[in-house]
Design a protein around this motif. Structure first.
Motif, short mmCIF file in Angstrom:
data_model
loop_
_atom_site.label_atom_id
_atom_site.label_comp_id
_atom_site.label_asym_id
_atom_site.label_seq_id
_atom_site.Cartn_x
_atom_site.Cartn_y
_atom_site.Cartn_z
N MET A 159 -86.50 -23.08 31.40
CA MET A 159 -85.77 -23.77 30.21
C MET A 159 -86.06 -22.90 28.68
N VAL A 160 -84.90 -22.51 27.99
CA VAL A 160 -85.00 -21.86 26.96
C VAL A 160 -85.34 -23.16 26.08
N ARG A 161 -86.23 -23.20 25.03
CA ARG A 161 -86.54 -24.03 24.23
C ARG A 161 -85.90 -23.94 22.66
N TYR A 162 -84.88 -24.39 22.26
CA TYR A 162 -84.27 -24.35 20.72
C TYR A 162 -84.76 -25.10 19.97
N ALA A 163 -84.31 -24.52 18.57
CA ALA A 163 -84.49 -25.28 17.41
C ALA A 163 -83.36 -25.24 16.77
N LEU A 164 -83.08 -25.91 15.86
CA LEU A 164 -82.03 -26.13 14.51
C LEU A 164 -82.70 -25.85 13.28
N MET A 165 -81.93 -24.63 12.78
CA MET A 165 -82.43 -24.53 11.18
C MET A 165 -81.21 -25.08 10.48
N GLY A 166 -81.46 -26.12 9.74
CA GLY A 166 -80.28 -26.88 9.15
C GLY A 166 -80.05 -28.26 9.84
N TYR A 167 -79.75 -29.33 9.14
CA TYR A 167 -79.57 -30.81 9.76
C TYR A 167 -78.02 -31.26 9.30
N GLY A 168 -77.13 -30.36 8.83
CA GLY A 168 -75.72 -30.88 8.21
C GLY A 168 -74.96 -31.19 9.49
N LYS A 169 -73.62 -31.12 9.12
CA LYS A 169 -72.56 -31.66 9.88
C LYS A 169 -72.31 -30.99 11.31
N LYS A 181 -75.73 -32.01 19.88
CA LYS A 181 -74.84 -32.63 21.31
C LYS A 181 -74.56 -31.52 22.48
N ALA A 182 -74.25 -30.36 21.94
CA ALA A 182 -74.14 -29.35 23.01
C ALA A 182 -75.24 -28.96 23.70
N LEU A 183 -76.27 -28.78 23.17
CA LEU A 183 -77.37 -28.33 23.77
C LEU A 183 -78.05 -29.38 24.65
N LYS A 184 -77.75 -30.73 24.28
CA LYS A 184 -78.21 -31.54 25.17
C LYS A 184 -77.48 -31.50 26.55
N GLU A 185 -76.40 -31.04 26.44
CA GLU A 185 -75.48 -30.69 27.83
C GLU A 185 -75.58 -29.56 28.32
N ALA A 186 -76.02 -28.47 27.74
CA ALA A 186 -76.17 -26.96 28.21
C ALA A 186 -77.14 -26.75 29.16
N LYS A 187 -76.82 -25.79 30.16
CA LYS A 187 -77.75 -25.44 31.17
C LYS A 187 -78.78 -24.77 30.79
N ASP A 188 -79.94 -25.05 31.36
CA ASP A 188 -81.31 -24.25 31.29
C ASP A 188 -81.84 -24.22 29.84
N SER A 189 -81.41 -25.29 29.02
CA SER A 189 -81.71 -25.35 27.74
C SER A 189 -82.14 -26.83 27.21
N THR A 190 -82.99 -26.70 26.22
CA THR A 190 -83.61 -27.93 25.58
C THR A 190 -83.66 -28.01 24.09
N LEU A 191 -83.30 -29.00 23.45
CA LEU A 191 -83.48 -28.79 22.05
C LEU A 191 -84.81 -29.58 21.88
N VAL A 192 -85.63 -28.93 20.99
CA VAL A 192 -87.11 -29.44 20.68
C VAL A 192 -87.39 -29.70 19.34
N ALA A 193 -86.71 -29.08 18.53
CA ALA A 193 -87.29 -29.10 16.99
C ALA A 193 -85.99 -28.89 16.13
N VAL A 205 -91.03 -22.58 20.25
CA VAL A 205 -89.70 -22.33 20.17
C VAL A 205 -89.34 -20.90 20.65
N ASP A 206 -88.32 -21.12 21.58
CA ASP A 206 -87.84 -19.72 21.99
C ASP A 206 -86.54 -19.04 21.29
N ALA A 207 -85.75 -20.02 20.69
CA ALA A 207 -84.54 -19.48 20.04
C ALA A 207 -84.15 -20.52 19.23
N VAL A 208 -83.61 -20.16 17.87
CA VAL A 208 -83.00 -21.14 16.96
C VAL A 208 -81.52 -20.79 16.71
N ILE A 209 -80.98 -21.70 16.31
CA ILE A 209 -79.55 -21.73 15.92
C ILE A 209 -79.48 -22.03 14.24
N ILE A 210 -78.89 -21.15 13.51
CA ILE A 210 -78.94 -21.47 12.30
C ILE A 210 -77.69 -21.93 11.87
#
Length: 355
Positions: free
Chosen positions: A1-11, A18-30, A63-68
């Motif tokens: 599983m690739v562990r994702y974080a988000l940088m930013g908390y806007g719209k 939501k997409a990360l909760k449904e995506a294969k081989d990934s999980t949102l952690v931070a 964290v393995d990857a972030v989405i900005i």
């Protein structure tokens, strides 16, 4: 599983979560943000950890990857912070405000041996994939003419919804930097490297913002192809956004990526399915009706505001797991920024911009 974080908390962060909760081989952690209370609230909503320090987040949450998803002028700063902290980076469009900033991001990713890619989820629309396939299989001959027409609308409430909207210093521009990058990305995906841009832009009917709401341009590509661009936020309540490609075989293809009132993250849904609206390839003309029926039916089975984010997230995840280059890499995102920057520079300098 690739562990994702988000940088930013806007719209738009809500849609990526939501997409990360449904995506294969990934999980949102931070989640990371400068406002501790907002970061905590977002973290509580999604059952993840909040941070106000990027290095701490990457280290402590593994964290393995972030989405900005932060405002455009901050993309360069935040991407480099995340890359140097040890994370792969997927950044929302536009990649940055300037080619120089894109180059710094790409250089850092190479130095840190990390993947860098840019959100371009419309590339995963079935209607857009058909055009790309027609180009790749030679059905268009050589793609030689492109057209982008985006006739949308943004009201005063939209520009007041976030303090950074509608200003040069906080948003970096108007319709070109915010709403048009998706269609401009498709244009260069279909036609290749940009070599020359000549543009004009103006504010037609939004006196309460600083930036442009309308722009027109002609573009020459390295391949010899040419294109015309008309993008605007001045047509109430919004008409459509289309990308058409015409080839040396005298055949044409097109996609209406957006219909009616344009999608606004956190404020609206996607009103109409993306569909092919032009197709004159010999023997395939009748496919338009079938494809429209198929795409409309499929549209009814998904949440289009997050589904195509999920597909791009899965592509990025596989790049991390396998080492392959992600679709819409940093180099691809740079090309869209080159086109946008060229359009801004062209009017300011009163001449075509050549690369």
């Amino acid at each position: 599983m690739v562990r994702y974080a988000l940088m930013g908390y806007g719209k738009v962060s809500q849609l990526h979560a939501k997409a990360l909760k449904e995506a294969k081989d990934s999980t949102l952690v931070a989640v990371w943000g400068r406002d501790k209370e907002k970061a905590n609230a977002f973290a509580d909503q999604w059952g993840i950890l909040p941070f106000t320090d990027v290095q701490e987040m990457v280290t402590q949450a593994n964290v393995d990857a972030v989405i900005i998803t932060t405002p455009h002028p901050l993309h360069k700063e935040h991407a480099i912070l995340a890359l140097k902290a040890g994370a792969h980076v997927l950044v929302e469009k536009p990649m940055a405000l300037t080619v120089e900033a894109c180059d710094a991001m790409i250089e850092t990713a190479e130095q840190e041996k990390k993947h860098l890619a840019v959100i371009s989820q419309r590339r995963w629309y079935p209607a857009c994939r058909r055009i790309r396939d027609a180009i790749d299989t030679g059905k268009l001959g050589k793609p030689m003419i492109g057209q982008v027409t985006m006739l949308g609308w943004r009201d005063e409430e939209y520009y007041k919804s976030d303090p950074w909207r509608g200003s040069w210093d906080k948003e970096g521009g108007g319709v070109l930097i915010n709403q048009a990058p998706h269609q401009l990305d498709l244009l260069h995906w279909f036609l290749g490297e940009v070599k020359e841009v000549y543009a004009q832009w103006d504010n037609v009917n939004h006196p309460y913002i600083e930036v442009e709401d309308t722009a027109v341009a002609t573009v020459r590509f390295a391949s010899g192809a040419v294109a015309s661009i008309l993008v605007s936020n001045s047509q109430k309540p919004g008409i459509y956004a289309k990308v058409h490609i015409h080839g040396s075989s005298a055949c044409s293809t097109g996609v209406q990526t957006d219909g009616g009132a344009m999608f606004i993250a956190g404020r609206s849904g996607i009103a109409e399915p993306p569909v092919n609206d032009l197709w004159t390839i010999a023997g395939e003309e009748q496919n338009l009706t079938q494809w429209k029926e198929e795409d409309t039916a499929f549209f009814g089975t998904i949440d289009a505001t997050s589904y195509f984010f999920k597909l791009q997230q899965e592509d990025f995840t596989q790049a991390i797991l396998t080492g392959k280059k992600p679709t819409s890499s940093g180099e691809e995102g740079r090309e869209t920024v080159k086109l946008i920057e060229g359009m801004y520079r062209s009017q300011r300098e009163g001449k075509p911009i050549r690369y």
